[in-house]
Design an enzyme around this catalytic site. Structure first.
Site, PDB file in Angstrom:
ATOM      1  N   LEU A  15     -10.871  -5.690  -2.138  1.00  0.00           N
ATOM      2  CA  LEU A  15     -10.928  -4.890  -0.912  1.00  0.00           C
ATOM      3  C   LEU A  15      -9.621  -4.142  -0.704  1.00  0.00           C
ATOM      4  CD1 LEU A  15     -12.624  -7.517   1.428  1.00  0.00           C
ATOM      5  CD2 LEU A  15     -13.661  -5.958  -0.242  1.00  0.00           C
ATOM      6  N   ARG A  53       0.024  -1.704   9.974  1.00  0.00           N
ATOM      7  CA  ARG A  53       1.229  -2.481  10.236  1.00  0.00           C
ATOM      8  C   ARG A  53       2.376  -2.131   9.279  1.00  0.00           C
ATOM      9  NH1 ARG A  53      -1.996  -8.141  10.311  1.00  0.00           N
ATOM     10  NH2 ARG A  53      -3.510  -6.859   9.173  1.00  0.00           N
ATOM     11  N   GLN A  64     -15.709   3.019   1.196  1.00  0.00           N
ATOM     12  CA  GLN A  64     -16.024   2.514   2.536  1.00  0.00           C
ATOM     13  C   GLN A  64     -15.550   3.560   3.549  1.00  0.00           C
ATOM     14  OE1 GLN A  64     -13.618  -0.663   4.114  1.00  0.00           O
ATOM     15  NE2 GLN A  64     -15.170  -1.259   5.603  1.00  0.00           N
ATOM     16  N   GLU A  97     -10.837 -16.174  13.119  1.00  0.00           N
ATOM     17  CA  GLU A  97      -9.670 -15.304  12.988  1.00  0.00           C
ATOM     18  C   GLU A  97      -8.615 -15.650  14.034  1.00  0.00           C
ATOM     19  OE1 GLU A  97      -9.016 -12.801  10.465  1.00  0.00           O
ATOM     20  OE2 GLU A  97     -10.436 -14.318   9.788  1.00  0.00           O
ATOM     21  N   ARG A 115      19.501  10.461 -20.491  1.00  0.00           N
ATOM     22  CA  ARG A 115      18.382  11.054 -19.752  1.00  0.00           C
ATOM     23  C   ARG A 115      17.119  11.139 -20.604  1.00  0.00           C
ATOM     24  NH1 ARG A 115      20.953  16.334 -17.643  1.00  0.00           N
ATOM     25  NH2 ARG A 115      18.772  16.695 -17.067  1.00  0.00           N
ATOM     26  N   SER A 150      37.611  17.511 -30.899  1.00  0.00           N
ATOM     27  CA  SER A 150      37.581  17.338 -29.440  1.00  0.00           C
ATOM     28  C   SER A 150      37.551  18.663 -28.705  1.00  0.00           C
ATOM     29  CB  SER A 150      38.828  16.576 -28.994  1.00  0.00           C
ATOM     30  OG  SER A 150      38.813  15.295 -29.573  1.00  0.00           O
ATOM     31  N   ALA A 176      39.168  21.293 -33.434  1.00  0.00           N
ATOM     32  CA  ALA A 176      39.259  20.936 -32.007  1.00  0.00           C
ATOM     33  C   ALA A 176      39.443  22.190 -31.168  1.00  0.00           C
ATOM     34  CB  ALA A 176      40.429  19.987 -31.798  1.00  0.00           C
TER      35      ALA A 176
HETATM   36  C1  UD1 Z   1      -7.986 -11.352   6.244  1.00  0.00           C
HETATM   37  C2  UD1 Z   1      -9.033 -12.360   6.684  1.00  0.00           C
HETATM   38  C3  UD1 Z   1      -8.331 -13.646   7.120  1.00  0.00           C
HETATM   39  C4  UD1 Z   1      -7.462 -14.164   5.991  1.00  0.00           C
HETATM   40  C5  UD1 Z   1      -6.498 -13.088   5.479  1.00  0.00           C
HETATM   41  C6  UD1 Z   1      -5.824 -13.557   4.220  1.00  0.00           C
HETATM   42  C7  UD1 Z   1     -10.922 -11.123   7.617  1.00  0.00           C
HETATM   43  C8  UD1 Z   1     -11.620 -10.691   8.852  1.00  0.00           C
HETATM   44  N1  UD1 Z   1      -9.788 -11.827   7.772  1.00  0.00           N
HETATM   45  O1  UD1 Z   1      -7.210 -11.019   7.387  1.00  0.00           O
HETATM   46  O2  UD1 Z   1      -9.269 -14.628   7.473  1.00  0.00           O
HETATM   47  O3  UD1 Z   1      -6.754 -15.315   6.409  1.00  0.00           O
HETATM   48  O4  UD1 Z   1      -7.220 -11.884   5.184  1.00  0.00           O
HETATM   49  O5  UD1 Z   1      -4.821 -12.684   3.816  1.00  0.00           O
HETATM   50  O6  UD1 Z   1     -11.422 -10.844   6.541  1.00  0.00           O
HETATM   51  N2  UD1 Z   1     -10.011  -4.006   4.058  1.00  0.00           N
HETATM   52  C9  UD1 Z   1     -11.004  -3.121   3.674  1.00  0.00           C
HETATM   53  N3  UD1 Z   1     -11.764  -2.531   4.638  1.00  0.00           N
HETATM   54  C10 UD1 Z   1     -11.603  -2.779   5.953  1.00  0.00           C
HETATM   55  C11 UD1 Z   1     -10.601  -3.700   6.339  1.00  0.00           C
HETATM   56  C12 UD1 Z   1      -9.833  -4.309   5.375  1.00  0.00           C
HETATM   57  O7  UD1 Z   1     -11.185  -2.857   2.484  1.00  0.00           O
HETATM   58  O8  UD1 Z   1     -12.324  -2.190   6.755  1.00  0.00           O
HETATM   59  C13 UD1 Z   1      -9.160  -4.615   3.035  1.00  0.00           C
HETATM   60  C14 UD1 Z   1      -7.696  -4.346   3.233  1.00  0.00           C
HETATM   61  O9  UD1 Z   1      -7.289  -3.187   2.510  1.00  0.00           O
HETATM   62  C15 UD1 Z   1      -7.023  -5.611   2.711  1.00  0.00           C
HETATM   63  C16 UD1 Z   1      -8.091  -6.683   2.880  1.00  0.00           C
HETATM   64  O10 UD1 Z   1      -9.314  -6.014   3.108  1.00  0.00           O
HETATM   65  O11 UD1 Z   1      -6.703  -5.499   1.353  1.00  0.00           O
HETATM   66  C17 UD1 Z   1      -7.785  -7.608   4.058  1.00  0.00           C
HETATM   67  O12 UD1 Z   1      -7.702  -6.847   5.247  1.00  0.00           O
HETATM   68  P1  UD1 Z   1      -6.615  -7.146   6.350  1.00  0.00           P
HETATM   69  O13 UD1 Z   1      -6.834  -6.205   7.478  1.00  0.00           O
HETATM   70  O14 UD1 Z   1      -5.278  -7.224   5.776  1.00  0.00           O
HETATM   71  O15 UD1 Z   1      -7.091  -8.596   6.821  1.00  0.00           O
HETATM   72  P2  UD1 Z   1      -6.202  -9.733   7.487  1.00  0.00           P
HETATM   73  O16 UD1 Z   1      -6.042  -9.438   8.936  1.00  0.00           O
HETATM   74  O17 UD1 Z   1      -5.019 -10.009   6.716  1.00  0.00           O
HETATM   75 CA    CA Z   2      -4.017  -8.984   5.042  1.00  0.00          CA
END
Ligand code: UD1
Ligand code: CA
Length: 467
Positions: A8, A15, A73, A155, A333, A405, A423
């Site tokens: 994902l 953040r 997505q 969460e 370089r 040189s 030189a």
């Molecule tokens: C998530 C988990 C949490 C876990 C933590 C571990 C959920 C709701 N929470 O929280 O339980 O303890 O990871 O690190 O899953 N992403 C998408 N699409 C989205 C949102 C997020 O692809 O719409 C991807 C982000 O790019 C990221 C990953 O999913 O790589 C996790 O998303 P993030 O928002 O960081 O979740 P956490 O709040 O860390």
């Molecule tokens: Ca995360």
């Protein structure tokens, strides 16, 4: 039994306060996402799907994993929605789908293997990899029932004070039987955040009486999620130490491991010694028995065996042959090739220049676009004048040439084998092999000049004094 992996990577990463997608922030020279992709290699997945959002183009450009498939997505509507978007690309098969977060770069391949083995051995439909966190804040808590079985993942933002105290948390790594994965369609919108939480898959699976477990395998530091710059720095430091420990085990000496940075894709030969404050980056390879003295940076270069890189030297996209010596204070370089046993000394800059075996440029030189043969001596202060204001030109210097040189070689120009350049010469025409070229004007000595000048000099001063 087939295995697919879904990573994902479509989150907004707010953040981080960055224009760069979060998963492309680098850790020891590679994007966070690349580190996750590398970590699943061990389970030999039949298919890897990366879920990306608006930044998909940038992500494709920066990932070096041939064969990876992409799912889009639209709008980051949560981790549950991300997996739903991946379903068509994952395809239908008999086997398991491993789901990983793209922002968890420190997971060890062995841990993933171990987790998948447990999932299969226990015949689960859904497994969650959990860990005990010293500070669980920010992570989903693993809620277990009286018999110790997983009941739900809650969460952080949705947890009440009692659940907030649970230290077992969700790593974001799951194994799901492919046919059970259709359940992501049932996940409801979480109102507090306006997202579909993948973590709700647990309660959905339990509703359907599917076999579900959470396994605490692996060490806490592996599951650190990178959500902020502070976490990126902490994760980078963990990986940095891990890389150095790995090379130490393979026979490399670090004088001060705390100040050395070795990128993920670097390779180091045994019995090599690395002094403090050294950066070895990109895809650099450094051979056996070499020494890298303090304050050196080497990027994407190929360095041979028994090479000595002396203090405060920068080498980029270059090759250095066995037993050569470079620096101190040298700048090598891109496109430069330093031959076997060659020597490049202090305050020498090479650009796209070949310096043959056993050749020497020991002091204060600029050698750009030059092809220099073997056993050549480049005198102190030699400069190739490679640029005419519009174009770059090549200087060719044959084997065994001696350049005196403070000479300038105005390119395009050729100095034949074994020739000498006197030189202080400015060479604008080719020098035939075996010839001596001198272009400076002849010296004239004026007898008694100093004495004469001092007499006139005294008069002048007196005059000035009167004014
Ligand atoms: C998530 C988990 C949490 C876990 C933590 C571990 C959920 C709701 N929470 O929280 O339980 O303890 O990871 O690190 O899953 N992403 C998408 N699409 C989205 C949102 C997020 O692809 O719409 C991807 C982000 O790019 C990221 C990953 O999913 O790589 C996790 O998303 P993030 O928002 O960081 O979740 P956490 O709040 O860390
Ligand atoms: Ca995360």
């Amino acid at each position: 039994m087939k295995t697919a992996c879904v990573v994902l990577a479509a989150g907004l990463g707010k953040r981080m306060n960055s224009d760069l997608p979060k998963v492309l922030h680098r850790i020891c020279g590679i994007p966070l996402l690349q580190s996750v992709l590398n970590s699943v290699d061990g389970v030999k997945p039949d298919r890897i799907v990366v879920v990306a959002g608006d930044h998909i183009g940038k992500i494709k450009e920066n990932i070096d994993s041939p064969g990876v498939l992409f799912a889009v997505q639209p709008g980051a509507k949560g981790t549950g929605d991300a997996v739903r978007c991946a379903l068509p690309v994952i395809g239908d098969f008999r086997g398991d789908v491993l789901i990983l977060n793209g922002d968890t770069p420190l997971v060890r391949p062995e841990t993933i293997k171990k987790f998948l083995r447990r999932h299969r051995k226990d015949g689960n439909e859904l497994s969650v990899l959990s860990f005990k966190a010293a500070d669980p804040s920010g992570y989903g808590r693993i809620v277990r029932d009286a018999s110790g079985e997983i009941e739900a993942i809650v969460e952080d933002r949705d947890a009440d004070p009692v659940r907030k105290r649970i230290s077992e948390v969700n790593s974001g790594l799951y194994a799901v039987r492919r046919d059970a994965l259709a359940l992501v369609g049932e996940i409801k919108l979480n109102r507090s955040k306006g997202e579909y939480y993948l973590t709700d898959l647990v309660s959905q699976a339990l509703l359907k009486k599917m076999k579900t477990s959470a396994y605490p395998v692996g060490a806490e530091e592996e599951f650190m999620g990178v959500n902020t710059r502070e976490e990126l720095r902490r994760a980078s430091d963990i990986l940095r130490r891990r890389i150095i420990a790995g090379w130490t085990k393979k026979g490399v000496d670090f004088m001060d491991a705390g100040s050395v940075f070795i990128h993920y894709n670097v390779s180091l030969g045994r019995d090599t010694v690395i002094y403090p404050n050294v950066y070895i980056e990109g895809r650099t390879r450094l051979g056996r028995n070499s020494t890298v003295y303090p304050n050196v940076r080497i990027l994407d270069s190929n360095i041979g065996r028994e090479v000595v890189i002396k203090d405060s030297t920068l080498i980029e996209n270059a090759t250095v042959g066995d037993r050569a010596s470079v620096g101190p204070f040298a700048h090598i370089r891109p496109g430069s090739q330093i031959g076997r046993e060659a020597k490049v000394g202090n305050f020498v800059e090479l650009k796209k220049t070949v310096l043959g075996a056993k050749s020497k440029a020991s002091h204060l030189s600029y050698l750009g676009d030059a092809e220099i043969g073997n056993g050549v001596n480049i005198g102190a202060g030699t400069i190739t004048c490679n640029y005419d204001g519009k174009e770059k030109h090549v200087t060719r210097i044959g084997d065994g040439v001696f350049v005196g040189s403070d000479s300038q070689l105005v390119a395009p120009v050729r100095v034949g084998k074994g020739a000498y350049v006197g030189a202080g010469s400015t060479i604008t025409q080719d020098v035939p092999a075996g010839a001596l070229a001198i272009s400076r004007s002849r010296q004239k000595n004026i007898w008694g000049w100093v004495r004469k000048r001092s007499k006139t000099g005294t008069k002048n001063t007196k005059k000035k004094g009167k004014e």
